[in-house]
Design a protein around this motif. Sequence first.
Motif, PDB file in Angstrom:
ATOM      1  N   PHE A  64       0.424  -1.566  -0.148  1.00  0.00           N
ATOM      2  CA  PHE A  64       0.110   0.077   0.029  1.00  0.00           C
ATOM      3  C   PHE A  64       0.924   1.376  -0.007  1.00  0.00           C
ATOM      4  O   PHE A  64       0.226   2.667   0.249  1.00  0.00           O
ATOM      5  CB  PHE A  64      -1.311  -0.024   1.166  1.00  0.00           C
ATOM      6  CG  PHE A  64      -2.141  -1.109   1.740  1.00  0.00           C
ATOM      7  CD1 PHE A  64      -3.055  -1.359   0.035  1.00  0.00           C
ATOM      8  CD2 PHE A  64      -2.205  -1.184   2.315  1.00  0.00           C
ATOM      9  CE1 PHE A  64      -3.979  -2.504  -0.300  1.00  0.00           C
ATOM     10  CE2 PHE A  64      -3.648  -2.858   2.279  1.00  0.00           C
ATOM     11  CZ  PHE A  64      -3.758  -2.872   1.447  1.00  0.00           C
ATOM     12  N   GLY A  65       2.030   1.271   0.058  1.00  0.00           N
ATOM     13  CA  GLY A  65       2.833   2.650  -0.329  1.00  0.00           C
ATOM     14  C   GLY A  65       3.309   3.340   1.243  1.00  0.00           C
ATOM     15  O   GLY A  65       3.322   4.168   0.890  1.00  0.00           O
ATOM     16  N   GLN A  66       2.660   2.483   1.689  1.00  0.00           N
ATOM     17  CA  GLN A  66       2.945   3.051   2.964  1.00  0.00           C
ATOM     18  C   GLN A  66       4.386   3.789   3.826  1.00  0.00           C
ATOM     19  O   GLN A  66       5.319   2.588   4.457  1.00  0.00           O
ATOM     20  CB  GLN A  66       1.804   2.345   4.366  1.00  0.00           C
ATOM     21  CG  GLN A  66       0.962   2.412   3.951  1.00  0.00           C
ATOM     22  CD  GLN A  66       0.190   1.207   5.342  1.00  0.00           C
ATOM     23  OE1 GLN A  66       0.328   0.504   5.633  1.00  0.00           O
ATOM     24  NE2 GLN A  66      -1.211   1.026   4.245  1.00  0.00           N
ATOM     25  N   PHE A 121       4.946   6.353   6.630  1.00  0.00           N
ATOM     26  CA  PHE A 121       3.731   7.426   7.422  1.00  0.00           C
ATOM     27  C   PHE A 121       4.493   8.499   7.798  1.00  0.00           C
ATOM     28  O   PHE A 121       6.586   8.639   7.987  1.00  0.00           O
ATOM     29  CB  PHE A 121       3.517   7.002   8.426  1.00  0.00           C
ATOM     30  CG  PHE A 121       2.671   5.518   8.497  1.00  0.00           C
ATOM     31  CD1 PHE A 121       0.918   6.077   7.737  1.00  0.00           C
ATOM     32  CD2 PHE A 121       2.816   4.335   8.275  1.00  0.00           C
ATOM     33  CE1 PHE A 121       0.102   4.934   8.134  1.00  0.00           C
ATOM     34  CE2 PHE A 121       1.898   3.220   7.996  1.00  0.00           C
ATOM     35  CZ  PHE A 121       0.661   3.075   8.082  1.00  0.00           C
ATOM     36  N   LEU A 122       3.857   9.500   7.936  1.00  0.00           N
ATOM     37  CA  LEU A 122       4.905  11.102   7.966  1.00  0.00           C
ATOM     38  C   LEU A 122       4.637  11.472   9.891  1.00  0.00           C
ATOM     39  O   LEU A 122       3.768  11.104  10.410  1.00  0.00           O
ATOM     40  CB  LEU A 122       4.100  12.199   7.825  1.00  0.00           C
ATOM     41  CG  LEU A 122       4.821  12.646   6.045  1.00  0.00           C
ATOM     42  CD1 LEU A 122       3.795  13.564   5.760  1.00  0.00           C
ATOM     43  CD2 LEU A 122       6.094  13.872   6.617  1.00  0.00           C
ATOM     44  N   GLY A 131      -5.387   9.125   0.972  1.00  0.00           N
ATOM     45  CA  GLY A 131      -4.562   7.642   1.860  1.00  0.00           C
ATOM     46  C   GLY A 131      -3.989   8.563   3.080  1.00  0.00           C
ATOM     47  O   GLY A 131      -2.987   8.980   2.717  1.00  0.00           O
ATOM     48  N   PRO A 132      -4.543   8.832   3.811  1.00  0.00           N
ATOM     49  CA  PRO A 132      -4.823   9.515   5.078  1.00  0.00           C
ATOM     50  C   PRO A 132      -3.630   9.303   6.047  1.00  0.00           C
ATOM     51  O   PRO A 132      -3.317   9.772   6.951  1.00  0.00           O
ATOM     52  CB  PRO A 132      -5.842   9.567   5.918  1.00  0.00           C
ATOM     53  CG  PRO A 132      -6.827   9.041   5.033  1.00  0.00           C
ATOM     54  CD  PRO A 132      -6.002   8.804   3.935  1.00  0.00           C
ATOM     55  N   GLY A 133      -3.851   7.289   5.837  1.00  0.00           N
ATOM     56  CA  GLY A 133      -2.875   6.916   6.735  1.00  0.00           C
ATOM     57  C   GLY A 133      -3.617   6.725   7.822  1.00  0.00           C
ATOM     58  O   GLY A 133      -4.595   6.846   8.399  1.00  0.00           O
ATOM     59  N   GLU A 162      -9.232   5.873   1.658  1.00  0.00           N
ATOM     60  CA  GLU A 162      -8.354   4.997   2.062  1.00  0.00           C
ATOM     61  C   GLU A 162      -8.079   3.783   2.321  1.00  0.00           C
ATOM     62  O   GLU A 162      -9.651   3.081   2.495  1.00  0.00           O
ATOM     63  CB  GLU A 162      -8.004   5.152   3.955  1.00  0.00           C
ATOM     64  CG  GLU A 162      -7.161   4.445   4.810  1.00  0.00           C
ATOM     65  CD  GLU A 162      -5.645   4.017   4.294  1.00  0.00           C
ATOM     66  OE1 GLU A 162      -5.529   5.352   3.921  1.00  0.00           O
ATOM     67  OE2 GLU A 162      -5.505   3.533   3.419  1.00  0.00           O
ATOM     68  N   ASP A 219     -10.081   2.673  -3.591  1.00  0.00           N
ATOM     69  CA  ASP A 219      -9.453   2.511  -3.798  1.00  0.00           C
ATOM     70  C   ASP A 219      -9.733   4.122  -4.693  1.00  0.00           C
ATOM     71  O   ASP A 219     -10.116   3.632  -5.536  1.00  0.00           O
ATOM     72  CB  ASP A 219      -8.894   1.067  -5.035  1.00  0.00           C
ATOM     73  CG  ASP A 219      -7.908   1.215  -5.937  1.00  0.00           C
ATOM     74  OD1 ASP A 219      -7.759   2.382  -5.743  1.00  0.00           O
ATOM     75  OD2 ASP A 219      -7.661   0.653  -6.751  1.00  0.00           O
ATOM     76  N   ALA A 220      -8.838   5.006  -4.326  1.00  0.00           N
ATOM     77  CA  ALA A 220      -8.431   5.536  -4.919  1.00  0.00           C
ATOM     78  C   ALA A 220      -8.516   6.174  -6.333  1.00  0.00           C
ATOM     79  O   ALA A 220      -9.202   6.776  -7.449  1.00  0.00           O
ATOM     80  CB  ALA A 220      -7.337   6.834  -4.478  1.00  0.00           C
ATOM     81  N   ASN A 275      -0.223  12.438   0.418  1.00  0.00           N
ATOM     82  CA  ASN A 275       1.058  12.018   0.408  1.00  0.00           C
ATOM     83  C   ASN A 275       0.592   9.915  -0.236  1.00  0.00           C
ATOM     84  O   ASN A 275       0.674   9.212   0.613  1.00  0.00           O
ATOM     85  CB  ASN A 275       1.598  11.752   1.595  1.00  0.00           C
ATOM     86  CG  ASN A 275       3.224  10.941   2.141  1.00  0.00           C
ATOM     87  OD1 ASN A 275       3.877  10.958   1.514  1.00  0.00           O
ATOM     88  ND2 ASN A 275       3.366  10.476   3.469  1.00  0.00           N
TER      89      ASN A 275
HETATM   90  N1  SAM Z   1      -1.306  10.557   4.577  1.00  0.00           N
HETATM   91  C1  SAM Z   1      -0.500   9.539   5.702  1.00  0.00           C
HETATM   92  C2  SAM Z   1       0.605  10.521   6.051  1.00  0.00           C
HETATM   93  O1  SAM Z   1       1.312  11.121   5.369  1.00  0.00           O
HETATM   94  O2  SAM Z   1       1.613   9.014   7.155  1.00  0.00           O
HETATM   95  C3  SAM Z   1      -0.144   7.913   4.822  1.00  0.00           C
HETATM   96  C4  SAM Z   1       0.737   8.422   3.481  1.00  0.00           C
HETATM   97  S1  SAM Z   1       1.300   6.064   2.739  1.00  0.00           S
HETATM   98  C5  SAM Z   1       2.551   7.176   1.705  1.00  0.00           C
HETATM   99  C6  SAM Z   1       0.185   6.571   1.305  1.00  0.00           C
HETATM  100  C7  SAM Z   1      -1.265   5.886   1.760  1.00  0.00           C
HETATM  101  O3  SAM Z   1      -2.538   5.938   0.932  1.00  0.00           O
HETATM  102  C8  SAM Z   1      -1.629   5.094   3.186  1.00  0.00           C
HETATM  103  O4  SAM Z   1      -2.610   4.966   3.959  1.00  0.00           O
HETATM  104  C9  SAM Z   1      -2.439   3.871   2.502  1.00  0.00           C
HETATM  105  O5  SAM Z   1      -2.574   3.169   3.209  1.00  0.00           O
HETATM  106  C10 SAM Z   1      -2.923   4.309   1.237  1.00  0.00           C
HETATM  107  N2  SAM Z   1      -3.541   3.503   0.197  1.00  0.00           N
HETATM  108  C11 SAM Z   1      -2.607   2.907  -0.555  1.00  0.00           C
HETATM  109  N3  SAM Z   1      -3.029   2.865  -2.161  1.00  0.00           N
HETATM  110  C12 SAM Z   1      -4.126   3.338  -1.910  1.00  0.00           C
HETATM  111  C13 SAM Z   1      -5.056   3.789  -3.214  1.00  0.00           C
HETATM  112  N4  SAM Z   1      -5.080   2.661  -4.268  1.00  0.00           N
HETATM  113  N5  SAM Z   1      -6.617   4.470  -2.557  1.00  0.00           N
HETATM  114  C14 SAM Z   1      -6.658   5.382  -1.180  1.00  0.00           C
HETATM  115  N6  SAM Z   1      -5.141   4.922  -0.518  1.00  0.00           N
HETATM  116  C15 SAM Z   1      -4.293   3.954  -1.009  1.00  0.00           C
END
Ligand code: SAM
Length: 264
Positions: free
Chosen positions: A13-15, A17-18, A43-45, A64, A89-90, A109
Amino acid sequence: MSKSQPHKARKRFGQNFLHDAGIIRRIVACIAPKEGQRIVEIGPGKGALTEGIISVTKRMDVVELDRDLIPILRVNLFRYPDLVVHEADAMKFDFSTLTDQGNIRVVGNLPYNISTPLIFHLLSFNNHIDDMHFMLQKEVVDRLAARPGDSLYGRLSVMAQYFCQVDNLFIVGPESFDPPPKVDSAIVRMTPHKTMPYVAHNLKQLEDSVRIGFQQRRKTLRNNYKGVLSDGDFEQLGIDPSLRPERLDVKDFVNIANHISKKD
Ligand code: SAM
């Protein structure tokens, strides 16, 4: 806000976290949210960026994909009853469903593994979006913002700048994230043009023309457009066919696409 709940970051999921409060404040300052604005976060995480925005706007929509993060997000942001969480899924989300009261602003992010197709998906809603602020891999931001003649100028730069004004804002180092990514990140602002400076009559033709133009960066336009455009066509377009594609600006590519559409 406590973000201590256990959640193992998921690569798929490309996680990343900031956790750097100074960087979060800088990003929120660039976004400059105002009370009542409809801001949509992808992707608010766990809500690191979300809280800085919703504390001003009072309401927010977030999209998310990882359902395990949603309870954590709700706990962290329990003070904000007007947070609307879309578990989706965005890449497939219809952002026009959020525009019943006017245009939206988009932030995120973004998960780096899907950032480019996600931006293209969002650009298909560009009439409904006032602006977008994204954290991306620095190289992707450099590509989005590259100007003709820059080494990273290519398809992504032309297509992004066809739709938007692109501003490369600032770099964020890996240490601001948990886990740290391998590369630098950067914040970009993309503002869809209110009035399009140049209009491609057929968007698919523009995409194809840009792809053909850049198929071999080191070759001339004459070479790349062989069988598609003759020297006579280039003369009508006022473009020197011995140039390399990186010398053309967005207007040149729009003119090429419209010329090809006319010939077809
Ligand atoms: N916003 C948070 C932060 O800055 O700490 C998290 C950023 S993290 C790089 C990416 C976020 O996008 C994660 O929460 C992940 O689960 C979510 N994500 C990944 N693929 C996604 C998708 N296709 N649609 C929506 N959210 C997604």
